[in-house]
Scaffold this active site. Sequence first.
Site, short mmCIF file in Angstrom:
data_model
loop_
_atom_site.label_atom_id
_atom_site.label_comp_id
_atom_site.label_asym_id
_atom_site.label_seq_id
_atom_site.Cartn_x
_atom_site.Cartn_y
_atom_site.Cartn_z
CB SER A 154 -45.41 -45.43 4.78
OG SER A 154 -46.16 -46.49 5.34
CE1 TYR A 167 -48.12 -42.06 7.92
CE2 TYR A 167 -48.90 -44.06 6.85
CZ TYR A 167 -47.90 -43.36 7.50
OH TYR A 167 -46.68 -43.95 7.75
#
Length: 297
Positions: A154, A167
Amino acid sequence: MDTPQTHISTASERFGSGTAVVTGAGAGIGEGLARHLAALGMHVVVADIDSAAAERVAADITGDGGQSSAYSVDVTDAPAVDAMAAELFAEFGSVELLVNNAGLENAGLLWEVDPTRWRKVMSVNVDGVFHGIHSFVPRMIAAGTPAVIANLSSVAAFSSTPVQAPYTVSKHAVLALTECLHQEIALIEAPIQVSAVLPYSIKSSIFNAARTQAPTANPVANAVFDAMQSANVAAGLDAIEAAEHMVEAIARGDFWIFSDDAICAGMAAARGQHLTELTDPQDPREQLAMMGVEVSA
């Protein structure tokens, strides 16, 4: 970013046949990738822990004239992932593309995160990628034919963000893992391409799902996730359109795969400057204010 390898065929040529396995393909980015790869001509295995979602996506693909099958798998279960790889190689003979996509988000202050949830996020986001590599790469090597491993990191791997530490940590780990894999595949000179996929904002329900699965009472975390979900709905890329762009880059042979080249490259450059100058992490109040979230003193 490396100059694209012009000798590599385009997506329609490179991924017009063969077998693709996409984990977490029952929704969001994974679903977009599965649908686009099927439209190109691949047989797509829609792998997801949610068997109903996997069946729905696979049925939609076949209903539209594509080739697809559903596979229910928990990527945190190493023997289950290995059984999937064994079954798929026995059925298809080879897997030309593995997309390790399954992932979870989490909202909350780091010291308030439940340890069970921390382990769950790491197990899905990091261990799930490792399990895919561990089970599919040896079989790809044995097959001896060109193949691709694409791991979902990401743009969070280029930064640090308050109230979503699990995350962020996991996506930094996935990027490091993927860079190591790229080097190790080069060592043995196997015909396996390795790509790191670092999307920006692609429409999905990941923020809402995080708070459903692991609700937090922290008002800042909830405000941040409200803002991120709203921004995702308003301006997030359509999952299939993003998949078209990213799959084209994978087909070129790129290592760095972005959903929005300008934004993602800009974030990479900012990270590089931060590390070069060894500046402190960004002031969280400034960072959250950019999202429209005000934090009282």
